[in-house]
Design a protein around this motif. Structure first.
Motif, short mmCIF file in Angstrom:
data_model
loop_
_atom_site.label_atom_id
_atom_site.label_comp_id
_atom_site.label_asym_id
_atom_site.label_seq_id
_atom_site.Cartn_x
_atom_site.Cartn_y
_atom_site.Cartn_z
N GLN A 1 0.84 -1.20 0.00
CA GLN A 1 0.00 0.00 0.00
C GLN A 1 0.88 1.26 0.00
N SER A 2 0.28 2.36 -0.43
CA SER A 2 1.01 3.62 -0.35
C SER A 2 1.20 3.98 1.12
N ALA A 3 2.14 4.89 1.41
CA ALA A 3 2.47 5.24 2.79
C ALA A 3 1.24 5.75 3.55
N ASP A 4 0.36 6.48 2.87
CA ASP A 4 -0.83 7.03 3.57
C ASP A 4 -1.77 5.92 4.01
N LEU A 5 -1.96 4.96 3.12
CA LEU A 5 -2.94 3.90 3.42
C LEU A 5 -2.37 2.86 4.38
N PHE A 6 -1.06 2.83 4.50
CA PHE A 6 -0.38 1.74 5.20
C PHE A 6 -0.86 1.52 6.64
N TYR A 7 -0.84 2.58 7.47
CA TYR A 7 -1.23 2.42 8.88
C TYR A 7 -2.69 1.99 9.01
N ASP A 8 -3.52 2.53 8.10
CA ASP A 8 -4.92 2.17 8.08
C ASP A 8 -5.09 0.66 7.84
N ARG A 9 -4.34 0.13 6.90
CA ARG A 9 -4.44 -1.30 6.58
C ARG A 9 -3.87 -2.18 7.69
N VAL A 10 -2.79 -1.69 8.33
CA VAL A 10 -2.24 -2.44 9.46
C VAL A 10 -3.31 -2.57 10.54
N GLU A 11 -4.05 -1.47 10.78
CA GLU A 11 -5.10 -1.50 11.80
C GLU A 11 -6.18 -2.53 11.47
N GLN A 12 -6.51 -2.61 10.19
CA GLN A 12 -7.52 -3.60 9.78
C GLN A 12 -7.02 -5.03 9.99
N TRP A 13 -5.72 -5.18 9.94
CA TRP A 13 -5.13 -6.53 10.04
C TRP A 13 -4.79 -6.91 11.48
N GLU A 14 -4.78 -5.90 12.38
CA GLU A 14 -4.43 -6.06 13.81
C GLU A 14 -4.99 -7.32 14.46
N GLU A 15 -6.25 -7.58 14.17
CA GLU A 15 -6.94 -8.66 14.86
C GLU A 15 -6.23 -9.99 14.66
N LYS A 16 -5.75 -10.20 13.43
CA LYS A 16 -5.03 -11.44 13.14
C LYS A 16 -3.73 -11.52 13.91
N PHE A 17 -3.05 -10.37 14.01
CA PHE A 17 -1.79 -10.36 14.77
C PHE A 17 -2.06 -10.61 16.25
N ALA A 18 -3.14 -10.00 16.77
CA ALA A 18 -3.50 -10.18 18.19
C ALA A 18 -3.77 -11.66 18.47
N LYS A 19 -4.38 -12.34 17.50
CA LYS A 19 -4.67 -13.77 17.68
C LYS A 19 -3.36 -14.57 17.74
N LEU A 20 -2.43 -14.23 16.85
CA LEU A 20 -1.11 -14.88 16.83
C LEU A 20 -0.46 -14.72 18.21
N TYR A 21 -0.55 -13.50 18.74
CA TYR A 21 0.04 -13.20 20.05
C TYR A 21 -0.64 -14.01 21.15
#
Lengths: 275, 275
Positions: free
Chosen positions: A175-195
């Motif tokens: 993703q472009s730099a602007d969209l990047f943090y937004d997309r990471v936030e959308q993906w957070e849940e999967k990372f939280a599950k891994l953790y």
């Protein structure tokens, strides 16, 4: 270089403290003009095999030295230790390592209370990441280090032979730099599950590089709490070297990044090259 | 030496793989006759300051090198790492270390089911101890290593300035070899209590050397399970180096003894001396 040659500065040492591709491509020329090279720039050492071999050949034929201790684990004695073991006839069987202070800061600090994207912003603010954090999160930096280690133990791989799993999915990194943090936030849940999965087993998430004859890879792993890599906290690095001659692995751990450490390591290489 | 000099063997390297006092006392003469010295013999390096200084001076004035990486932690990169840090202008504030594979084998293997005296006999049989295990148990070997490390970080102490608490009481060590195991058995109960006290706090007993400007000592310590030294198992060594320039200590761990490792380390020193 031509100026240095005109001045008769052969038998000198050229220190490259840039991360520049053009400077990196000039090492052979320096060698052939009588310079030893000390560098913290990973580009030439992790270049495709053809240009890497040509560069090594330039140093071998000119009898000059190229030293690059700081390209892996800053001033931690990693490359030197491995080189000495190999020189002494030992066979390095496996290297397992945490090679990114940035990724280790994120994984060892994350505890579910603060989001990953917020931690990435904090790491950037603290100067732990590249100006564009996507370069760290992609694992590119770790891949280069793994490749350097692989070649150091005598397995001359191509850059594309390093099997990298980025910390966040490739689709998000693209993703472009602007969209990047937004997309990471959308993906957070999967990372939280891994953790959470790791926690429920009493394990810890770490970004681990593995180098052996059979594999050269890097990615997130869930490690038992008593694994020597699991104890690596903050921006530290840890390198585990398993060899034929040692009954138990050599473990080297400590600050693996930082301007002061890298400067120390470059200075040490200059002292060694000047011997 | 005179034979070597007659043969015109200056610019050579003399490797001392003995533990001999007379050989150790000849290093200065070798230096003044053009030899570099590589040694795994701790005697000259841990000698009283006057003769140590005279020896260092002989190497300084002759421009020859004395390398002794294997005197501490066998081939683990300890002395070289410290020397490079000091050369680069860093200040070593503290070294905490497990420097005896023998004592660590005893302390990390003991779990109350087998007596200490039985473990000492087993360690002797496995070749982990000196022919007379009292030399290990007295801490003399660790004291020498602590002294070498102290001088390496620029604090030139006398041998008697190393504060040593033996693993078993001095009164028992002073017994004749026949009476020794008998007396250790009589003392076992006290050791078992030390072990139980540590266990009840979730701690581990380790034989720790500490070197700083303020102290130079070695003895049994009860360490929290997550202490970097507590995880040292078997005959391994671990060295923790705390310095001004590093935000977190450098930790080096691995096989700190063994003929093969020591041979590797001596060979590396010879390669370095030959540069």
């Amino acid at each position: 270089l031509s100026k240095a040659t005109d001045l008769g500065l052969n038998n000198s040492i050229f220190a490259d403290c840039t991360a520049d591709r053009i400077v990196a491509s000039s090492y052979s020329e320096f060698a052939l003009n009588g310079f030893s090279v000390v560098t913290c720039n990973k580009i030439a050492l992790s270049a495709p095999l053809e240009s890497w071999s040509r560069m090594r050949e330039a140093f071998a034929s000119s009898g000059r030295r190229i030293l690059y201790e700081t390209t892996v684990g800053a001033a931690l004695p990693v490359i030197g230790t491995i080189r000495q073991m190999v020189q002494a006839g030992d066979k390095i069987e496996k290297i397992e390592a945490i090679l990114s202070g940035t990724l280790n800061y994120l994984l060892s600090t994350y505890n579910g209370s603060e989001s990953l994207s917020s931690l990435i912003k904090k790491a950037k603010k603290l100067g732990y990441t590249e100006p564009d954090p996507r370069l760290d999160l992609s694992g590119t930096d770790v891949a280069r280090k793994a490749l350097i280690l692989s070649r150091e133990i005598g397995i001359n791989r191509e850059p594309q032979d390093v099997n990298i799993s980025p910390l966040v999915p490739k689709a998000i990194l693209d993703q472009s730099a602007d969209l990047f943090y937004d997309r990471v936030e959308q993906w957070e849940e999967k990372f939280a599950k891994l953790y959470k999965d790791a926690c429920s087993k009493g394990e810890k998430l770490r970004y681990v590089a593995t180098v052996s004859a059979g594999e050269c890879k890097a990615g997130i792993e869930s490690l038992p709490a008593n694994h020597p890599l699991a104890g690596t906290e903050g921006t530290n690095n840890t390198i585990i070297i398993t060899s034929s001659d040692y009954p138990s692995p050599i473990v080297i751990s400590g600050a693996g990044a930082g301007a002061r450490q890298t400067a120390t390591g470059v200075f040490n290489d200059i002292l060694i090259a000047g011997l």
